[in-house]
Design a protein around this motif. Structure first.
Motif, mmCIF file in Angstrom:
data_model
loop_
_atom_site.group_PDB
_atom_site.id
_atom_site.type_symbol
_atom_site.label_atom_id
_atom_site.label_comp_id
_atom_site.label_asym_id
_atom_site.label_seq_id
_atom_site.Cartn_x
_atom_site.Cartn_y
_atom_site.Cartn_z
ATOM 1 N N HIS A 15 -7.212 29.227 -36.146
ATOM 2 C CA HIS A 15 -7.295 27.180 -35.661
ATOM 3 C C HIS A 15 -7.602 26.125 -37.160
ATOM 4 O O HIS A 15 -7.248 25.425 -37.068
ATOM 5 C CB HIS A 15 -9.102 28.193 -36.162
ATOM 6 N N ILE A 16 -6.604 27.271 -38.415
ATOM 7 C CA ILE A 16 -6.710 26.297 -39.104
ATOM 8 C C ILE A 16 -5.096 25.609 -38.612
ATOM 9 O O ILE A 16 -4.928 24.431 -38.824
ATOM 10 C CB ILE A 16 -6.017 26.809 -40.734
ATOM 11 N N GLN A 19 -6.004 22.745 -36.629
ATOM 12 C CA GLN A 19 -6.823 21.677 -37.196
ATOM 13 C C GLN A 19 -5.420 20.779 -38.505
ATOM 14 O O GLN A 19 -5.823 19.709 -38.415
ATOM 15 C CB GLN A 19 -7.641 22.316 -38.659
ATOM 16 N N TYR A 20 -4.619 21.220 -38.733
ATOM 17 C CA TYR A 20 -3.515 21.023 -39.403
ATOM 18 C C TYR A 20 -2.540 20.457 -38.340
ATOM 19 O O TYR A 20 -2.438 19.267 -38.578
ATOM 20 C CB TYR A 20 -2.625 21.868 -39.827
ATOM 21 N N LEU A 22 -3.341 18.715 -35.972
ATOM 22 C CA LEU A 22 -4.417 17.868 -35.201
ATOM 23 C C LEU A 22 -4.434 16.141 -36.728
ATOM 24 O O LEU A 22 -3.862 15.152 -36.553
ATOM 25 C CB LEU A 22 -6.108 17.963 -35.093
ATOM 26 N N ILE A 23 -4.269 16.579 -37.558
ATOM 27 C CA ILE A 23 -4.766 16.012 -39.181
ATOM 28 C C ILE A 23 -3.181 15.519 -38.890
ATOM 29 O O ILE A 23 -2.926 14.490 -39.290
ATOM 30 C CB ILE A 23 -5.042 16.604 -40.496
ATOM 31 N N HIS A 108 -5.379 17.546 -28.837
ATOM 32 C CA HIS A 108 -5.639 18.259 -29.435
ATOM 33 C C HIS A 108 -6.795 19.181 -29.326
ATOM 34 O O HIS A 108 -7.086 20.026 -29.446
ATOM 35 C CB HIS A 108 -5.688 17.934 -31.193
ATOM 36 N N THR A 112 -8.106 23.096 -30.174
ATOM 37 C CA THR A 112 -9.075 22.774 -31.458
ATOM 38 C C THR A 112 -10.118 23.866 -30.886
ATOM 39 O O THR A 112 -11.242 24.561 -31.918
ATOM 40 C CB THR A 112 -8.822 22.144 -31.850
ATOM 41 N N ALA A 116 -11.823 27.274 -32.578
ATOM 42 C CA ALA A 116 -13.021 27.072 -33.104
ATOM 43 C C ALA A 116 -13.737 28.230 -32.569
ATOM 44 O O ALA A 116 -14.688 29.261 -32.581
ATOM 45 C CB ALA A 116 -13.542 26.013 -33.116
#
Length: 164
Positions: A15-16, A19-20, A22-23, A108, A112, A116
């Motif tokens: 999950h991290i 998220q990374y 996506l960011i 994404h 994600t 999640a």
């Protein structure tokens, strides 16, 4: 530095990572937008300087103040048109950026969401296990609390225990 009391599980790490990703992609899109705006501003600055030098050269070459004023007034309409074009370019950049960011987020979203959900399932499973352990400890404590307590007179009636 942050320390964790428990190791990071594969679900949390996935999950991290999602998220990374996506960011990072969103940041890239924003950087590209800033670069486009910067290029547009540089182009506008160059054009404004060239137009200003041309106008000044024409005004200096004027024979009388009326002609100078006429030359300056004639420049107002083209300048207004350039401002409108600049605003249009900014609007196009903003609209394209919005579309790019929406597409990036959309691409994404499945990963994600999946990661999640995996984290949520893991947390629920861990919470259930920990609740069961806590319940067992509470039951054991209650059993100890409610079991008969050996009284000194009860100990006298029992045979002595062999020492080890």
């Amino acid at each position: 530095m942050l320390t964790f009391s428990q190791p990071i599980t594969p679900a949390v790490k996935a999950h991290i990572d999602a998220q990374y990703s996506l960011i990072a992609d969103m940041s890239q899109k924003m950087f590209e937008t800033a670069q486009k705006i910067n290029d547009l501003n540089m182009q506008v600055a160059k054009t404004v300087l060239e137009d200003t030098f041309s106008s000044v050269h024409q005004v200096i070459g004027a024979r009388d103040p009326y002609e100078a004023f006429s030359i300056a007034a004639a420049q107002a309409q083209p300048q207004a048109e350039r401002v409108r074009e600049y605003q249009q370019h900014l609007t196009n950049i903003a609209a394209n950026t919005q579309v790019d960011i929406a597409k990036t987020a959309e691409s994404h979203f499945p990963n994600t969401s999946r990661t999640a959900a995996a984290v949520a399932d893991e947390v629920a499973r861990t919470a259930k296990d920990e609740t069961e352990k806590a319940t067992s400890r509470q039951k054991a404590a209650m059993e100890k609390f409610t079991s008969p307590i050996d009284r000194p007179e009860d100990l006298k009636s029992q045979p002595p225990r062999p020492s080890a």
